[in-house]
Design a protein around this motif. Structure first.
Motif, PDB file in Angstrom:
ATOM      1  N   TRP A 216     -41.273  14.211  17.815  1.00  0.00           N
ATOM      2  CA  TRP A 216     -41.674  13.333  17.230  1.00  0.00           C
ATOM      3  C   TRP A 216     -43.146  12.907  17.682  1.00  0.00           C
ATOM      4  O   TRP A 216     -44.074  12.218  16.752  1.00  0.00           O
ATOM      5  CB  TRP A 216     -40.441  12.490  17.698  1.00  0.00           C
ATOM      6  CG  TRP A 216     -40.852  11.060  17.437  1.00  0.00           C
ATOM      7  CD1 TRP A 216     -40.644  10.341  16.885  1.00  0.00           C
ATOM      8  CD2 TRP A 216     -41.496  10.132  18.747  1.00  0.00           C
ATOM      9  NE1 TRP A 216     -40.710   8.554  16.930  1.00  0.00           N
ATOM     10  CE2 TRP A 216     -41.634   9.102  18.416  1.00  0.00           C
ATOM     11  CE3 TRP A 216     -42.008  10.796  20.032  1.00  0.00           C
ATOM     12  CZ2 TRP A 216     -42.687   7.698  19.203  1.00  0.00           C
ATOM     13  CZ3 TRP A 216     -42.762   9.597  21.071  1.00  0.00           C
ATOM     14  CH2 TRP A 216     -42.651   7.904  20.414  1.00  0.00           C
ATOM     15  N   ALA A 217     -43.206  12.888  18.705  1.00  0.00           N
ATOM     16  CA  ALA A 217     -44.602  12.696  19.283  1.00  0.00           C
ATOM     17  C   ALA A 217     -45.595  13.244  17.889  1.00  0.00           C
ATOM     18  O   ALA A 217     -46.661  12.928  18.399  1.00  0.00           O
ATOM     19  CB  ALA A 217     -44.811  13.490  20.956  1.00  0.00           C
ATOM     20  N   HIS A 218     -45.510  14.876  18.097  1.00  0.00           N
ATOM     21  CA  HIS A 218     -47.094  15.314  17.481  1.00  0.00           C
ATOM     22  C   HIS A 218     -46.737  14.511  15.928  1.00  0.00           C
ATOM     23  O   HIS A 218     -47.736  14.623  15.589  1.00  0.00           O
ATOM     24  CB  HIS A 218     -46.011  16.482  16.654  1.00  0.00           C
ATOM     25  CG  HIS A 218     -47.209  17.688  16.000  1.00  0.00           C
ATOM     26  ND1 HIS A 218     -47.106  18.509  14.744  1.00  0.00           N
ATOM     27  CD2 HIS A 218     -48.477  17.733  16.276  1.00  0.00           C
ATOM     28  CE1 HIS A 218     -47.866  18.780  14.465  1.00  0.00           C
ATOM     29  NE2 HIS A 218     -49.228  18.335  15.197  1.00  0.00           N
ATOM     30  N   ARG A 219     -45.800  14.495  14.759  1.00  0.00           N
ATOM     31  CA  ARG A 219     -45.031  13.841  14.000  1.00  0.00           C
ATOM     32  C   ARG A 219     -46.344  12.293  13.538  1.00  0.00           C
ATOM     33  O   ARG A 219     -46.254  11.674  12.476  1.00  0.00           O
ATOM     34  CB  ARG A 219     -44.313  14.004  13.405  1.00  0.00           C
ATOM     35  CG  ARG A 219     -44.257  15.349  12.365  1.00  0.00           C
ATOM     36  CD  ARG A 219     -43.110  15.637  11.522  1.00  0.00           C
ATOM     37  NE  ARG A 219     -42.889  16.750  11.389  1.00  0.00           N
ATOM     38  CZ  ARG A 219     -41.989  17.510  10.807  1.00  0.00           C
ATOM     39  NH1 ARG A 219     -41.119  16.479  10.689  1.00  0.00           N
ATOM     40  NH2 ARG A 219     -42.015  18.531   9.932  1.00  0.00           N
ATOM     41  N   ALA A 220     -45.728  11.768  15.827  1.00  0.00           N
ATOM     42  CA  ALA A 220     -46.010  10.289  14.939  1.00  0.00           C
ATOM     43  C   ALA A 220     -47.373  10.028  15.104  1.00  0.00           C
ATOM     44  O   ALA A 220     -47.519   8.571  14.196  1.00  0.00           O
ATOM     45  CB  ALA A 220     -45.840   9.425  17.050  1.00  0.00           C
ATOM     46  N   PRO A 221     -48.186   9.747  15.204  1.00  0.00           N
ATOM     47  CA  PRO A 221     -50.341   9.259  15.084  1.00  0.00           C
ATOM     48  C   PRO A 221     -49.881  10.037  12.841  1.00  0.00           C
ATOM     49  O   PRO A 221     -50.331   9.300  12.817  1.00  0.00           O
ATOM     50  CB  PRO A 221     -50.945   9.891  15.965  1.00  0.00           C
ATOM     51  CG  PRO A 221     -50.037  11.175  16.425  1.00  0.00           C
ATOM     52  CD  PRO A 221     -48.579  11.228  16.317  1.00  0.00           C
ATOM     53  N   GLN A 222     -49.394  11.091  12.704  1.00  0.00           N
ATOM     54  CA  GLN A 222     -50.042  11.895  11.332  1.00  0.00           C
ATOM     55  C   GLN A 222     -49.834  10.289  10.420  1.00  0.00           C
ATOM     56  O   GLN A 222     -49.828   9.937   9.298  1.00  0.00           O
ATOM     57  CB  GLN A 222     -49.148  12.740  11.754  1.00  0.00           C
ATOM     58  CG  GLN A 222     -50.160  13.897  12.139  1.00  0.00           C
ATOM     59  CD  GLN A 222     -49.328  15.338  11.940  1.00  0.00           C
ATOM     60  OE1 GLN A 222     -49.093  15.688  10.685  1.00  0.00           O
ATOM     61  NE2 GLN A 222     -49.037  15.606  12.714  1.00  0.00           N
ATOM     62  N   ARG A 223     -48.644   9.474  10.909  1.00  0.00           N
ATOM     63  CA  ARG A 223     -47.546   8.465  10.262  1.00  0.00           C
ATOM     64  C   ARG A 223     -48.847   7.530  10.119  1.00  0.00           C
ATOM     65  O   ARG A 223     -48.786   6.989   8.837  1.00  0.00           O
ATOM     66  CB  ARG A 223     -46.428   8.091  10.770  1.00  0.00           C
ATOM     67  CG  ARG A 223     -45.714   9.364  10.715  1.00  0.00           C
ATOM     68  CD  ARG A 223     -43.828   8.927  10.591  1.00  0.00           C
ATOM     69  NE  ARG A 223     -43.393  10.123  10.448  1.00  0.00           N
ATOM     70  CZ  ARG A 223     -42.760  10.420  11.931  1.00  0.00           C
ATOM     71  NH1 ARG A 223     -42.844  10.387  12.607  1.00  0.00           N
ATOM     72  NH2 ARG A 223     -41.673  11.937  11.846  1.00  0.00           N
ATOM     73  N   LEU A 224     -49.481   7.373  10.945  1.00  0.00           N
ATOM     74  CA  LEU A 224     -50.433   6.090  10.956  1.00  0.00           C
ATOM     75  C   LEU A 224     -51.607   5.892   9.703  1.00  0.00           C
ATOM     76  O   LEU A 224     -52.160   7.176   9.437  1.00  0.00           O
ATOM     77  CB  LEU A 224     -50.980   5.711  12.153  1.00  0.00           C
ATOM     78  CG  LEU A 224     -50.662   5.752  13.943  1.00  0.00           C
ATOM     79  CD1 LEU A 224     -50.624   5.756  15.198  1.00  0.00           C
ATOM     80  CD2 LEU A 224     -49.451   4.627  13.644  1.00  0.00           C
ATOM     81  N   PRO A 225     -51.236   4.973   9.099  1.00  0.00           N
ATOM     82  CA  PRO A 225     -52.627   5.671   7.602  1.00  0.00           C
ATOM     83  C   PRO A 225     -54.182   5.627   8.369  1.00  0.00           C
ATOM     84  O   PRO A 225     -54.525   6.418   7.910  1.00  0.00           O
ATOM     85  CB  PRO A 225     -52.058   3.409   7.142  1.00  0.00           C
ATOM     86  CG  PRO A 225     -50.627   3.349   7.186  1.00  0.00           C
ATOM     87  CD  PRO A 225     -50.927   3.453   8.993  1.00  0.00           C
ATOM     88  N   ALA A 226     -54.319   4.859   9.057  1.00  0.00           N
ATOM     89  CA  ALA A 226     -55.592   5.144   9.749  1.00  0.00           C
ATOM     90  C   ALA A 226     -56.320   6.514   9.903  1.00  0.00           C
ATOM     91  O   ALA A 226     -57.195   7.280  10.252  1.00  0.00           O
ATOM     92  CB  ALA A 226     -56.303   4.064  11.095  1.00  0.00           C
ATOM     93  N   LEU A 227     -55.185   7.118  10.454  1.00  0.00           N
ATOM     94  CA  LEU A 227     -56.001   8.889  11.023  1.00  0.00           C
ATOM     95  C   LEU A 227     -55.073   9.499   9.977  1.00  0.00           C
ATOM     96  O   LEU A 227     -55.225  10.921  10.238  1.00  0.00           O
ATOM     97  CB  LEU A 227     -54.506   8.867  12.389  1.00  0.00           C
ATOM     98  CG  LEU A 227     -54.590   7.727  13.539  1.00  0.00           C
ATOM     99  CD1 LEU A 227     -53.894   8.288  14.526  1.00  0.00           C
ATOM    100  CD2 LEU A 227     -56.453   7.976  13.944  1.00  0.00           C
ATOM    101  N   ARG A 228     -54.328   9.456   8.977  1.00  0.00           N
ATOM    102  CA  ARG A 228     -54.349  10.156   7.792  1.00  0.00           C
ATOM    103  C   ARG A 228     -55.585  11.335   7.651  1.00  0.00           C
ATOM    104  O   ARG A 228     -56.755  10.559   7.045  1.00  0.00           O
ATOM    105  CB  ARG A 228     -53.490   9.314   6.949  1.00  0.00           C
ATOM    106  CG  ARG A 228     -52.257   9.632   7.125  1.00  0.00           C
ATOM    107  CD  ARG A 228     -51.229   8.431   6.124  1.00  0.00           C
ATOM    108  NE  ARG A 228     -50.001   8.356   6.936  1.00  0.00           N
ATOM    109  CZ  ARG A 228     -49.106   7.996   5.844  1.00  0.00           C
ATOM    110  NH1 ARG A 228     -49.261   7.483   4.677  1.00  0.00           N
ATOM    111  NH2 ARG A 228     -47.415   7.435   6.210  1.00  0.00           N
TER     112      ARG A 228
END
Length: 370
Positions: free
Chosen positions: A358-370
């Motif tokens: 969950w912690a690894h994927r959480a920021p990857q779901r933010l549009p600005a960080l993709r």
């Protein structure tokens, strides 16, 4: 392959986790905990023999397995067309944070922090040529040998030792232990001098072994496995035995030079045995496989359980001799195998592995960080 996984991978990881407990359990069962362990003292023959069975070997095996896992993630990222190291560096940052929490709250000799730092370097090396990887292995191996050689000379010369006025040996107060880990971080983290160059060598060795087919159930895999057993056990075990019983001055050579050689032999032997077995054969293999699949949960969990059982703020089962120490290791190991098996029959991942995902994927779901 079993269910898309390399058959021996989880078993090897499970053996490494429980074997690491076999080393760490002596710290927990020493009167005064980590501080008492560092203050030294003579070990009897039975204790020396039991320590010989685990000291350094399984931590080295775990390091090799970490390198293998990194190489598999690199290959997977390339297949998916993803940028590398990319989000792998976020994994390293999470591992560093997790290791820091583990060190402060639970265990003075955490390895996750070292692994996190080394994983960043190896992430940039994993895609390089075999020549570059081999060059880094040689350079780090020379550095490690030089450091250990100088410190071993100092031990024989009587100019090295545990400084006076070290950390408190009272384990009756958990908060005081936490404070001691903060106050004496320099002492407790000095192992970085050995762990970082050694882990670099072993991570990169794992990368090369995976690419060479060392885990395969094939003719080339079996050829590599036989060589690992021949050199790792045939040469490593006698050297390791000599340095284990030669005296405290040889401790660094024993743990950081000889024991890793044995780890390669264990990798070859265990892989060979697993590849000859029926899939999921036997309760021991199933237990080890489960521990390997929930390796992070079991690594942290075994240190939490050992702390509760051994420290004086818990049940105080320390200072009772090698028989009690061995019994505690066996009991915790059985508990971990049973608990991990029970959990994984109901869940896809271990608790810490699920949180990690969950912690690894959480920021990857933010549009600005993709």
């Amino acid at each position: 392959m079993v269910g898309g996984r390399v058959a021996a991978l989880d078993v090897l990881r499970g053996v490494a986790i429980l074997g690491t407990l076999g080393t760490n359990i002596w710290i927990f069962t020493t009167s005064g905990g980590a501080a008492g362990f560092l203050s030294g003292g003579e070990s009897g023959f039975a204790e020396t023999e039991l320590r010989f069975l685990s000291n350094g070997k399984y931590l080295a095996l775990l390091s090799i397995m970490f390198g293998i896992g990194l190489a598999m993630q690199h290959a997977s990222a390339l297949r998916r067309g993803e940028r590398w190291p990319g989000w792998y560096l976020w994994r390293s940052a999470l591992l560093l944070f997790e290791g820091l929490i583990h060190y402060v709250l639970i265990f003075e000799f955490d390895v996750l922090m070292f692994y996190a730092l080394v994983s960043v370097l190896v992430a940039y090396l994993v895609g390089r040529s075999d020549k570059v990887i081999r060059g880094w292995m040689i350079a780090q191996g020379v550095l490690l040998t030089a450091i250990i050689g100088l410190l071993t000379w100092a031990l024989f010369a009587g100019t090295a030792g545990t400084p006076s006025g070290g950390p408190p040996t009272d384990t009756s107060n958990w908060l005081a232990q936490v404070q001691a880990r903060l106050d004496y971080a320099g002492l407790y983290r000095v192992e970085a001098l050995f762990a970082i160059p050694l882990s670099t060598v072993l991570f990169l060795a794992g990368v090369r072994l995976l690419r060479a087919g060392a885990l395969e159930d094939s003719e080339r895999g079996r050829r590599i496995q036989r060589r690992l057993v021949g050199w790792g056990l045939g040469l490593g075990v006698p050297l390791n035995a000599i340095t284990s019983f030669a005296g405290a001055e040889w401790f660094l050579v024993d743990r950081y030079l000889c024991a890793p050689v044995v780890a390669f032999g264990l990798l070859g032997l265990i892989t060979m045995l697993v590849n000859r077995m029926r899939a999921e054969a036997g309760v021991v293999r199933r237990g080890l496989t489960s521990v390997g699949r929930a390796a992070l949960t079991c690594y942290i969990g075994q240190n939490v359980i050992a702390s509760i059982l051994c420290y004086d703020w818990g049940f105080g089962l320390n200072g009772h001799g090698p028989a009690v120490t061995a019994a505690l290791w066996l009991g915790i190991s059985v508990l971990l195998m049973a608990g991990a098996s029970w959990w994984l029959r109901r869940h896809e991942r271990g608790p810490m592995e699920a949180l990690w995902q969950w912690a690894h994927r959480a920021p990857q779901r933010l549009p600005a960080l993709r």
